[in-house]
Design a protein around this motif. Sequence first.
Motif, PDB file in Angstrom:
ATOM      1  N   ALA A   1      -5.025 -17.114 -45.962  1.00  0.00           N
ATOM      2  CA  ALA A   1      -3.592 -17.161 -46.279  1.00  0.00           C
ATOM      3  C   ALA A   1      -2.876 -15.962 -45.666  1.00  0.00           C
ATOM      4  O   ALA A   1      -1.763 -16.105 -45.130  1.00  0.00           O
ATOM      5  N   ALA A   2      -3.497 -14.799 -45.719  1.00  0.00           N
ATOM      6  CA  ALA A   2      -2.888 -13.606 -45.126  1.00  0.00           C
ATOM      7  C   ALA A   2      -2.766 -13.754 -43.615  1.00  0.00           C
ATOM      8  O   ALA A   2      -1.744 -13.387 -43.024  1.00  0.00           O
ATOM      9  N   ILE A   3      -3.789 -14.318 -42.986  1.00  0.00           N
ATOM     10  CA  ILE A   3      -3.744 -14.523 -41.531  1.00  0.00           C
ATOM     11  C   ILE A   3      -2.644 -15.527 -41.177  1.00  0.00           C
ATOM     12  O   ILE A   3      -1.866 -15.310 -40.249  1.00  0.00           O
ATOM     13  N   ARG A   4      -2.585 -16.611 -41.933  1.00  0.00           N
ATOM     14  CA  ARG A   4      -1.547 -17.611 -41.665  1.00  0.00           C
ATOM     15  C   ARG A   4      -0.163 -17.036 -41.888  1.00  0.00           C
ATOM     16  O   ARG A   4       0.765 -17.309 -41.119  1.00  0.00           O
ATOM     17  N   ASN A   5      -0.005 -16.241 -42.934  1.00  0.00           N
ATOM     18  CA  ASN A   5       1.280 -15.618 -43.224  1.00  0.00           C
ATOM     19  C   ASN A   5       1.666 -14.669 -42.090  1.00  0.00           C
ATOM     20  O   ASN A   5       2.809 -14.661 -41.637  1.00  0.00           O
ATOM     21  N   HIS A   6       0.707 -13.892 -41.637  1.00  0.00           N
ATOM     22  CA  HIS A   6       0.961 -12.959 -40.540  1.00  0.00           C
ATOM     23  C   HIS A   6       1.299 -13.726 -39.257  1.00  0.00           C
ATOM     24  O   HIS A   6       2.224 -13.359 -38.535  1.00  0.00           O
TER      25      HIS A   6
END
Length: 63
Positions: free
Chosen positions: A43-48
């Motif tokens: 989720a953090a990677i997708r958000n970034h």
Amino acid sequence: MDIFDANSLVIERAKALRAENSRIRELAWAYVEQSRALAQQLAAIRNHSSRALPMMGDLTEIE
């Protein structure tokens, strides 16, 4: 082997199965926690990535 010996064997087998069940539950819980951590990382990677893509799009629009 009399009934008491057989009963003792059944009890020992039940104890062994209970111990193995506990061990497998602990492993399953560890996999659940690992899965949650990986989902958070994803989720953090997708958000970034979603924040980075509009910037790249803005740069191409400027050119």
